[in-house]
Design an enzyme around this catalytic site. Structure first.
Site, short mmCIF file in Angstrom:
data_model
loop_
_atom_site.label_atom_id
_atom_site.label_comp_id
_atom_site.label_asym_id
_atom_site.label_seq_id
_atom_site.Cartn_x
_atom_site.Cartn_y
_atom_site.Cartn_z
CG HIS A 43 2.59 -1.48 -8.29
ND1 HIS A 43 2.88 -2.04 -7.08
CD2 HIS A 43 2.55 -2.52 -9.16
CE1 HIS A 43 3.00 -3.36 -7.21
NE2 HIS A 43 2.80 -3.67 -8.46
NE ARG A 45 -1.13 -4.75 -8.82
CZ ARG A 45 -0.92 -3.82 -7.90
NH1 ARG A 45 -1.18 -2.56 -8.19
NH2 ARG A 45 -0.44 -4.13 -6.72
CG HIS A 50 -3.72 0.97 -11.08
ND1 HIS A 50 -2.41 0.72 -11.43
CD2 HIS A 50 -4.06 0.04 -10.15
CE1 HIS A 50 -1.97 -0.30 -10.73
NE2 HIS A 50 -2.94 -0.74 -9.94
CD GLU A 70 5.70 0.58 -5.24
OE1 GLU A 70 6.12 1.09 -4.18
OE2 GLU A 70 4.53 0.20 -5.39
CG HIS A 190 0.60 -1.88 1.75
ND1 HIS A 190 0.49 -2.13 0.41
CD2 HIS A 190 -0.57 -2.30 2.29
CE1 HIS A 190 -0.67 -2.70 0.14
NE2 HIS A 190 -1.34 -2.81 1.27
N GLY A 213 0.36 6.18 -1.12
CA GLY A 213 -0.60 6.47 -2.17
C GLY A 213 -2.03 6.52 -1.69
CG HIS A 214 -5.85 3.66 -0.38
ND1 HIS A 214 -6.76 3.54 -1.41
CD2 HIS A 214 -6.58 3.60 0.77
CE1 HIS A 214 -7.97 3.39 -0.91
NE2 HIS A 214 -7.89 3.42 0.41
#
Length: 239
Positions: A43, A45, A50, A70, A190, A213-214
């Site tokens: 993802h 940004r 990141h 994403e 999420h 992910g996290h």
């Protein structure tokens, strides 16, 4: 089997905290696929806090499973995705300064906007997914945009799982069932984790893919990446 796509943003976050090339997002993607994951998600940004633009292009030749990008469809993002041509693009309406994604699309309000963007991606042969809150009333308008799939935003499920998982899953199951009525595939992501994933996967109809992910990257600090990916795959197995 529901596919597991691993979001490697946190690998890039760790690298950027120190500078340099360690840990390598490219090597992480290669290893994660070797360990059995079905795809890699990123993802990027605008502030590149990141995943960087360079990462996006560096990852393309090494992702041999499924590449999912994403992001909020600003023009720069759209043009980058069209150049890279991943297997899937997931459209997420997050603000540029958002720490993480925090809401899905109002597909009724933004139907025309999304339709125009999605047509560009589909003309390029890229599967499209729209990030969506678990609201059945939004599904029809998601279908009208021309999207191939929806991705259910699962933070609320994860927050309420321990308190009352039956109640927490209900609106997600209803939204996924409604998506099936409109021939939309269902992805989800999420805050899904080893603790709450199996129950979710077992109760969501038409579920094709989860993007995690996290939690996965965090759990791998204790368990090791290979063991963690394998543990997630076992949660998704149907036998």
């Amino acid at each position: 089997m529901v596919k597991l796509s691993v979001n490697i943003n946190k690998i890039a976050t760790l690298r950027n905290a120190r500078g340099g090339e360690l840990p390598s997002v490219v090597e992480a993607a290669v290893k994660i696929q070797e360990f059995g994951a079905h795809g890699i998600t990123i993802h990027p940004r605008p502030d590149e806090r990141h995943i960087t633009r360079k990462d996006v292009f560096d990852l393309k030749p090494v992702v041999t499973t499924e590449f999912n990008i994403e992001g909020n469809p600003h023009r720069d993002f759209i043009d980058m995705v069209l150049k890279v041509k991943p297997e899937q693009v997931t459209l997420v309406p997050d603000a540029d300064d958002a720490i993480t994604s925090n809401a899905g699309w109002d597909t009724k309000k933004h139907q025309a906007f999304l339709s125009e963007i999605i047509s560009e991606f589909k003309n390029a042969g890229i599967r499209t997914s729209v990030f969506l809150d678990p609201e059945t009333g939004l599904v029809e308008y998601a279908a009208k945009t021309g999207a191939d799939r929806i991705e259910l935003y699962t933070e609320d499920y994860a927050k309420n799982y321990r308190h009352d998982r039956e109640s927490a899953i209900q609106k997600y199951a209803e939204t996924a069932a409604k998506a099936g009525e409109f021939n939309l595939g269902v992805n989800a992501g999420h805050d899904l984790s080893l603790e709450n994933l199996k129950y979710f996967a077992d109760h969501i109809p038409n579920l094709l893919e989860v993007s995690i992910g996290h939690a996965l990257i965090s759990e791998s600090l204790y368990m090791g990446m290979e063991n963690t990916v394998q543990a997630y795959l076992k949660r998704l197995a149907k036998w």
